[in-house]
Design an enzyme around this catalytic site. Structure first.
Site, mmCIF file in Angstrom:
data_model
loop_
_atom_site.group_PDB
_atom_site.id
_atom_site.type_symbol
_atom_site.label_atom_id
_atom_site.label_comp_id
_atom_site.label_asym_id
_atom_site.label_seq_id
_atom_site.Cartn_x
_atom_site.Cartn_y
_atom_site.Cartn_z
ATOM 1 N N ARG A 51 0.593 -1.236 -0.234
ATOM 2 C CA ARG A 51 -0.102 0.419 -0.149
ATOM 3 C C ARG A 51 0.770 1.077 0.140
ATOM 4 N NH1 ARG A 51 -2.601 -3.438 2.373
ATOM 5 N NH2 ARG A 51 -0.859 -3.951 3.112
ATOM 6 N N THR A 52 1.628 1.125 1.170
ATOM 7 C CA THR A 52 2.378 2.518 1.198
ATOM 8 C C THR A 52 2.999 2.927 -0.393
ATOM 9 O OG1 THR A 52 2.522 2.212 3.408
ATOM 10 C CG2 THR A 52 3.885 4.164 2.729
HETATM 11 C C1 NCD Z 1 1.607 -1.097 8.062
HETATM 12 C C2 NCD Z 1 2.929 -0.564 8.504
HETATM 13 O O1 NCD Z 1 4.027 -0.917 7.499
HETATM 14 O O2 NCD Z 1 3.444 -0.609 9.374
HETATM 15 N N1 NCD Z 1 0.961 -1.403 6.812
HETATM 16 C C3 NCD Z 1 1.188 0.220 6.144
HETATM 17 O O3 NCD Z 1 1.719 0.693 5.386
HETATM 18 N N2 NCD Z 1 -0.341 -0.208 5.678
HETATM 19 C C4 NCD Z 1 1.375 -1.730 9.329
HETATM 20 C C5 NCD Z 1 1.771 -3.766 9.384
HETATM 21 O O4 NCD Z 1 2.919 -3.894 8.342
HETATM 22 O O5 NCD Z 1 1.197 -4.437 9.757
#
Ligand code: NCD
Length: 315
Positions: A51-52
């Site tokens: 996602r990020t």
């Molecule tokens: C999170 C992260 O990478 O901290 N994911 C994200 O960026 N949406 C949460 C996770 O990995 O559990």
């Protein structure tokens, strides 16, 4: 030049301005389709991400800009031993802004001390994840209409989960904010968060291991994944990973207007039968993440909002 390293780097006024901008973008995305024309975003990801990284890239493409970068340490010169400082000095010659994810806490901060262009911390170890925090705020604001006077439950891995640490820092001290930390004993929030954030801001909080008992008392529930990659041994992970599973049945004890957030990925802590419940807000977070990251990129690039004619924040 401004960076986004800690969720508190934006003041309360700037945070409100960014939330309003992300909402304007969501209503009228076509008005923002060319604002970052010719600008380039570099994504430097030393840790896995779906996602990020992709939403930062989608955000830049939606603004009319372009992207470059690497998705893993093994394919970058870090694997040859290059320092963060040298990497950002180099990448700063190729791009106008950098989003960086790193397993070491503090790596993006160090990068910001050497970088000729703005750095966005896209997650550093178990520490901070400020763009996630901003999209969490956007989603809570949409669902609840306010960011004050809320009891927020965090459930799961509160020791290692950076979205939790980051959101707690951002909301602590706001009027009427209380936290309910739901976790097994071994995965409680780190001591520094209580000592350096919650106590100095006089933010009320309780710690419990019971999700069922807490559900009726919450305004917002934030579920999290047990962070396998940060455990020292696999046995502890296997023992703790299935401590909590939110099901439709358990949710019947929760208020009808209590949104369920999760930064994703989920690996079993929210059962699939919750997805159709109107309280499930985790895919809203994903959608909002793109608008919020568009707003963050605009702010740090010092771009004008075409609808107001003004810069988002002072840079
Ligand atoms: C999170 C992260 O990478 O901290 N994911 C994200 O960026 N949406 C949460 C996770 O990995 O559990």
């Amino acid at each position: 030049m401004r960076h986004l390293i800690d969720p508190r780097d934006f003041s309360a006024e700037e945070t409100a301005a960014l939330l309003a901008l992300a909402q304007r973008i969501k209503q009228q995305p076509e008005a923002y389709a060319n604002v970052a024309e010719r600008k380039k975003l570099a994504t430097l990801f030393y840790e896995p991400s779906t996602r990020t990284r992709l939403s930062f890239e989608a955000a830049m493409l939606n603004l009319g800009g372009r992207t470059l970068g690497f998705p893993a340490e093994q394919v970058s010169s870090a694997s040859k031993g290059e320092s963060i400082a040298d990497t950002v000095r180099v990448v700063g010659c190729y791009a106008d802004i950098i989003a960086m994810r790193h397993p070491k806490e503090g790596a993006p901060l160090r990068a910001s001390q050497f970088s000729p262009v703005p750095i966005v911390n896209a997650g550093d170890g178990g520490h901070n994840h400020p763009s996630q925090t901003m999209l969490d705020l956007m989603t809570i604001l949409e669902r609840k209409g306010r960011l004050d006077h809320l009891t927020i439950g965090f459930c799961g891995d509160l020791k290692f989960g950076r979205p939790v640490h980051s959101l707690v820092k951002k909301l602590s001290g706001r009027p009427g904010i209380r936290f309910c930390f739901i976790s097994p004993e071994e995965l409680r929030i780190p001591g520094y968060l209580a000592e350096e954030v919650l106590r100095p801001t006089e933010t009320p909080f309780e710690e419990t291991d019971s999700l069922e008992a807490s559900l009726p008392t919450l305004d917002v529930l934030y579920m999290t994944r047990v962070q396998r990659e940060r455990f020292f041994n696999e046995e502890d992970y296997v023992r703790l990973k299935d401590t909590y599973t939110l099901t439709r049945e358990k949710l019947s004890a929760a208020p009808a207007d209590m949104p369920v957030l999760h930064p994703l990925p989920r690996v079993g802590e929210i059962s699939l039968d919750v997805d159709d419940d109107p309280r499930a807000a985790y895919f809203d977070q994903v959608r909002n993440g793109v608008y919020m990251r568009m707003a963050i990129l605009m702010a740090l690039l010092g771009l004008n909002d075409p609808l107001t004619g003004e810069k988002v924040i002072a840079c």
